[in-house]
Design a protein around this motif. Structure first.
Motif, short mmCIF file in Angstrom:
data_model
loop_
_atom_site.label_atom_id
_atom_site.label_comp_id
_atom_site.label_asym_id
_atom_site.label_seq_id
_atom_site.Cartn_x
_atom_site.Cartn_y
_atom_site.Cartn_z
N VAL A 75 0.84 -1.20 0.00
CA VAL A 75 0.00 0.00 0.00
C VAL A 75 0.88 1.25 0.00
O VAL A 75 0.65 2.18 -0.77
CB VAL A 75 -0.96 0.00 1.21
CG1 VAL A 75 -1.63 1.36 1.39
CG2 VAL A 75 -2.00 -1.10 1.06
N ARG A 76 1.90 1.24 0.83
CA ARG A 76 2.83 2.38 0.89
C ARG A 76 3.52 2.58 -0.46
O ARG A 76 3.64 3.72 -0.95
CB ARG A 76 3.86 2.14 1.99
CG ARG A 76 4.83 3.29 2.19
CD ARG A 76 5.74 2.99 3.38
NE ARG A 76 6.64 4.08 3.67
CZ ARG A 76 7.96 4.02 3.51
NH1 ARG A 76 8.53 2.90 3.08
NH2 ARG A 76 8.73 5.06 3.79
N GLU A 77 3.96 1.49 -1.08
CA GLU A 77 4.63 1.58 -2.38
C GLU A 77 3.68 2.12 -3.45
O GLU A 77 4.05 2.97 -4.26
CB GLU A 77 5.16 0.21 -2.79
CG GLU A 77 5.87 0.18 -4.11
CD GLU A 77 7.20 0.94 -4.13
OE1 GLU A 77 7.61 1.37 -5.22
OE2 GLU A 77 7.82 1.10 -3.06
N ILE A 78 2.43 1.66 -3.44
CA ILE A 78 1.44 2.14 -4.41
C ILE A 78 1.20 3.64 -4.21
O ILE A 78 1.10 4.40 -5.18
CB ILE A 78 0.13 1.35 -4.31
CG1 ILE A 78 0.35 -0.09 -4.79
CG2 ILE A 78 -0.99 2.02 -5.11
CD1 ILE A 78 -0.80 -1.03 -4.47
N LEU A 79 1.12 4.07 -2.96
CA LEU A 79 0.93 5.50 -2.70
C LEU A 79 2.10 6.31 -3.24
O LEU A 79 1.90 7.36 -3.86
CB LEU A 79 0.75 5.75 -1.20
CG LEU A 79 -0.56 5.27 -0.59
CD1 LEU A 79 -0.53 5.40 0.93
CD2 LEU A 79 -1.75 6.03 -1.17
N MET A 80 3.31 5.82 -3.02
CA MET A 80 4.49 6.54 -3.51
C MET A 80 4.52 6.59 -5.04
O MET A 80 4.83 7.63 -5.62
CB MET A 80 5.76 5.91 -2.95
CG MET A 80 5.94 6.15 -1.49
SD MET A 80 7.47 5.38 -0.92
CE MET A 80 7.61 6.09 0.69
N GLU A 81 4.21 5.47 -5.67
CA GLU A 81 4.18 5.43 -7.14
C GLU A 81 3.08 6.36 -7.67
O GLU A 81 3.28 7.04 -8.68
CB GLU A 81 3.94 4.01 -7.63
CG GLU A 81 5.08 3.04 -7.37
CD GLU A 81 6.31 3.33 -8.21
OE1 GLU A 81 6.17 3.80 -9.35
OE2 GLU A 81 7.42 3.08 -7.71
N SER A 82 1.95 6.39 -7.01
CA SER A 82 0.83 7.22 -7.44
C SER A 82 1.14 8.70 -7.29
O SER A 82 0.75 9.52 -8.13
CB SER A 82 -0.42 6.87 -6.64
OG SER A 82 -0.79 5.53 -6.86
N GLU A 83 1.85 9.04 -6.22
CA GLU A 83 2.22 10.44 -6.00
C GLU A 83 3.13 10.95 -7.12
O GLU A 83 3.09 12.13 -7.48
CB GLU A 83 2.93 10.58 -4.66
CG GLU A 83 3.31 12.02 -4.35
CD GLU A 83 4.10 12.15 -3.06
OE1 GLU A 83 3.74 13.02 -2.27
OE2 GLU A 83 5.06 11.38 -2.86
N ALA A 84 3.93 10.05 -7.69
CA ALA A 84 4.89 10.44 -8.74
C ALA A 84 4.24 10.60 -10.11
O ALA A 84 4.89 11.07 -11.05
CB ALA A 84 6.00 9.39 -8.82
N LEU A 85 2.95 10.25 -10.24
CA LEU A 85 2.27 10.39 -11.53
C LEU A 85 2.13 11.86 -11.89
O LEU A 85 2.02 12.72 -11.02
CB LEU A 85 0.89 9.73 -11.47
CG LEU A 85 0.88 8.22 -11.30
CD1 LEU A 85 -0.55 7.72 -11.07
CD2 LEU A 85 1.52 7.52 -12.48
N PRO A 86 2.10 12.17 -13.19
CA PRO A 86 1.92 13.57 -13.59
C PRO A 86 0.57 14.12 -13.12
O PRO A 86 -0.40 13.39 -13.01
CB PRO A 86 1.99 13.53 -15.12
CG PRO A 86 1.91 12.12 -15.51
CD PRO A 86 2.19 11.26 -14.32
N SER A 87 0.53 15.42 -12.85
CA SER A 87 -0.69 16.03 -12.32
C SER A 87 -1.83 16.03 -13.34
O SER A 87 -2.99 16.11 -12.97
CB SER A 87 -0.42 17.45 -11.85
OG SER A 87 0.08 18.23 -12.91
N ASP A 88 -1.51 15.93 -14.61
CA ASP A 88 -2.54 15.91 -15.66
C ASP A 88 -2.79 14.48 -16.14
O ASP A 88 -2.96 14.22 -17.32
CB ASP A 88 -2.14 16.80 -16.83
CG ASP A 88 -0.84 16.35 -17.50
OD1 ASP A 88 -0.12 15.51 -16.92
OD2 ASP A 88 -0.56 16.84 -18.61
N ASN A 89 -2.87 13.54 -15.23
CA ASN A 89 -2.96 12.11 -15.53
C ASN A 89 -4.40 11.67 -15.80
O ASN A 89 -4.88 10.71 -15.22
CB ASN A 89 -2.35 11.32 -14.35
CG ASN A 89 -2.12 9.87 -14.70
OD1 ASN A 89 -1.80 9.55 -15.82
ND2 ASN A 89 -2.29 9.02 -13.72
#
Length: 116
Positions: free
Chosen positions: A4-18
């Motif tokens: 869950v923590r890893e998914i949150l970190m990966e998701s945070e790194a997505l572009p803001s216009d995703n």
């Protein structure tokens, strides 16, 4: 919860216009396990998720973190706090709900900041 923590970190790194979302890939985690966790995180209000067919049961595309997702990630981002959270849970109760993990992480962060 490490996933869950890893998914949150990966998701945070997505572009803001995703818009439309991204299918996440986490090294060492099969697609079905990852998809199941993303669905649960969507239900918990941690992620904004789009589904290919428009409904749960199809491929999950992560669009962004929710406010709650950002808050939880901020509470567990620090590796030392995350290790303490996991250690305390393992030593005392074995497992804990999301709300309990969040409360413990916040308490440890406050302690680290000297805000008792």
């Amino acid at each position: 919860m490490d996933l869950v923590r890893e998914i949150l970190m990966e998701s945070e790194a997505l572009p803001s216009d995703n818009c439309g979302g991204t299918v996440l890939v986490v090294e060492g985690v099969d697609g079905a396990t990852l998809d199941a966790h993303i669905r649960l995180m969507d239900e918990a209000g941690l992620l904004n998720v789009d589904y290919m067919s428009g409904e749960p049961g199809s491929t999950a595309y992560v669009e962004s973190l929710t406010w709650e997702g950002h808050d939880f990630l901020d509470a567990i981002r620090d590796d030392s706090i995350w290790m303490k959270v996991k250690s305390r849970v393992a030593e005392t109760v074995g497992t804990a709900s999301f709300d309990m993990l969040m409360a413990l992480a916040l308490a440890l962060a406050k302690e680290k900041l000297g805000l008792h």
